[in-house]
Scaffold this motif. Structure first.
Motif, short mmCIF file in Angstrom:
data_model
loop_
_atom_site.label_atom_id
_atom_site.label_comp_id
_atom_site.label_asym_id
_atom_site.label_seq_id
_atom_site.Cartn_x
_atom_site.Cartn_y
_atom_site.Cartn_z
N ARG A 1 -6.66 2.66 -10.21
CA ARG A 1 -7.01 1.57 -9.29
C ARG A 1 -7.05 0.23 -10.02
O ARG A 1 -6.54 -0.77 -9.54
CB ARG A 1 -8.34 1.83 -8.60
CG ARG A 1 -8.70 0.70 -7.63
CD ARG A 1 -9.95 0.95 -6.88
NE ARG A 1 -9.69 1.97 -5.87
CZ ARG A 1 -10.62 2.48 -5.10
NH1 ARG A 1 -11.86 2.10 -5.21
NH2 ARG A 1 -10.30 3.39 -4.21
N GLN A 2 -7.64 0.21 -11.22
CA GLN A 2 -7.69 -1.03 -12.00
C GLN A 2 -6.28 -1.46 -12.42
O GLN A 2 -5.95 -2.63 -12.36
CB GLN A 2 -8.56 -0.86 -13.24
CG GLN A 2 -10.04 -0.76 -12.95
CD GLN A 2 -10.84 -0.57 -14.21
OE1 GLN A 2 -10.41 -0.89 -15.31
NE2 GLN A 2 -12.05 -0.03 -14.06
N THR B 1 2.37 1.55 -3.49
CA THR B 1 1.36 2.02 -4.44
C THR B 1 1.16 3.52 -4.30
O THR B 1 1.13 4.25 -5.29
CB THR B 1 0.03 1.28 -4.21
OG1 THR B 1 0.24 -0.12 -4.43
CG2 THR B 1 -1.06 1.78 -5.15
N LEU C 1 -4.52 -1.56 -1.69
CA LEU C 1 -5.32 -0.48 -2.27
C LEU C 1 -6.22 0.21 -1.25
O LEU C 1 -6.93 1.16 -1.60
CB LEU C 1 -6.18 -1.03 -3.42
CG LEU C 1 -5.41 -1.47 -4.66
CD1 LEU C 1 -6.33 -2.21 -5.61
CD2 LEU C 1 -4.80 -0.27 -5.34
N ARG D 1 1.91 6.43 -7.06
CA ARG D 1 0.88 7.40 -7.47
C ARG D 1 1.35 8.83 -7.24
O ARG D 1 1.13 9.71 -8.07
CB ARG D 1 -0.42 7.14 -6.70
CG ARG D 1 -1.16 5.95 -7.18
CD ARG D 1 -2.47 5.80 -6.44
NE ARG D 1 -3.19 4.63 -6.89
CZ ARG D 1 -4.20 4.11 -6.24
NH1 ARG D 1 -4.62 4.64 -5.12
NH2 ARG D 1 -4.81 3.04 -6.71
N ALA E 1 -12.21 -4.66 -9.28
CA ALA E 1 -11.24 -3.84 -10.03
C ALA E 1 -10.40 -4.72 -10.95
O ALA E 1 -10.12 -4.35 -12.10
CB ALA E 1 -10.36 -3.06 -9.07
N THR F 1 -3.43 -0.81 -10.92
CA THR F 1 -2.71 -1.32 -9.75
C THR F 1 -3.23 -2.69 -9.34
O THR F 1 -2.45 -3.60 -9.03
CB THR F 1 -2.83 -0.32 -8.58
OG1 THR F 1 -2.34 0.95 -9.02
CG2 THR F 1 -2.03 -0.78 -7.38
N ARG G 1 0.84 -1.20 0.00
CA ARG G 1 0.00 0.00 0.00
C ARG G 1 0.88 1.25 0.00
O ARG G 1 0.62 2.20 -0.75
CB ARG G 1 -0.95 0.00 1.20
CG ARG G 1 -1.89 1.21 1.19
CD ARG G 1 -2.97 1.17 2.26
NE ARG G 1 -2.44 0.93 3.59
CZ ARG G 1 -2.70 -0.15 4.33
NH1 ARG G 1 -3.47 -1.10 3.86
NH2 ARG G 1 -2.19 -0.28 5.53
#
Length: 181
Positions: free
Chosen positions: A123-124, A67, A145, A71, A155, A126, A64
């Motif tokens: 999101r999809q 990620t 996520l 981002r 997702a 990742t 997380r």
């Protein structure tokens, strides 16, 4: 030198997951230099907030953080998508050299997949990377996520469907990969 056993255990956990986190960042950012920056940022953030880790398994928590670091880096840099037509092309390998032909076909599929991945929402994208490329479980994907397991599964399914649709549509017209739908 650290004498606290919990800090030593935390460092050991970071080392165990470092390679996987690096691959995760590379898949999300598609740039080795950016992936290394995001990995370093991930390790720094993890160290700073190590006391907030409450689970026995730090893997979802670390992913997380990775990620979010990816981002954040994408948001700061926001590189434009480049067309496959902009990349220098090499002449096709002769058909009689089967290993080269297979390598070229594999690269073509990889390029098509990477191009199609660009059009997935973050999101999809990742979720797909975590589940299908890094082989994380549904639970680990959801934790990385910060969403529920059903939302993570959804997702991933939406990403797979979108990729199939884009690749099926573009399989006839390869130059269309460079233009958003």
């Amino acid at each position: 030198m650290l004498t606290d056993p919990t800090e030593q255990a935390f460092i050991a956990a970071l080392e165990r997951h470092r390679d996987g986190l690096g691959r995760h960042c590379a898949y999300l950012l598609r740039s080795p230099a950016d992936a290394e920056d995001a990995l370093q940022d991930t390790l720094l953030r993890a160290w700073r907030y190590r006391r907030s880790l409450t689970a026995d398994d730090p893997r979802p928590w670390l992913y997380r953080i990775a990620t979010n670091a990816c981002r954040d880096l994408q948001t700061r840099r926001d590189p434009p998508c480049s067309s496959l037509e902009d990349e220098p092309s090499e002449p096709a390998a002769p058909r009689d050299q089967l290993p080269e032909v297979q390598a070229l076909e594999r690269e073509t599929v990889e390029h098509a997949l990477l191009a199609a991945l660009r059009y997935l929402p973050p999101r999809q994208h990742t979720a797909f990377v975590l589940r299908d490329l890094l082989c994380c479980s549904s639970r680990e994907t959801a934790a990385a996520l910060s969403i529920s397991v059903p939302a993570a599964n959804s997702a991933v399914q939406r990403a797979r469907t979108a990729l199939r649709t884009r690749l099926d549509r573009d399989s006839v017209d390869w130059p269309a990969l460079s233009a958003p739908a």
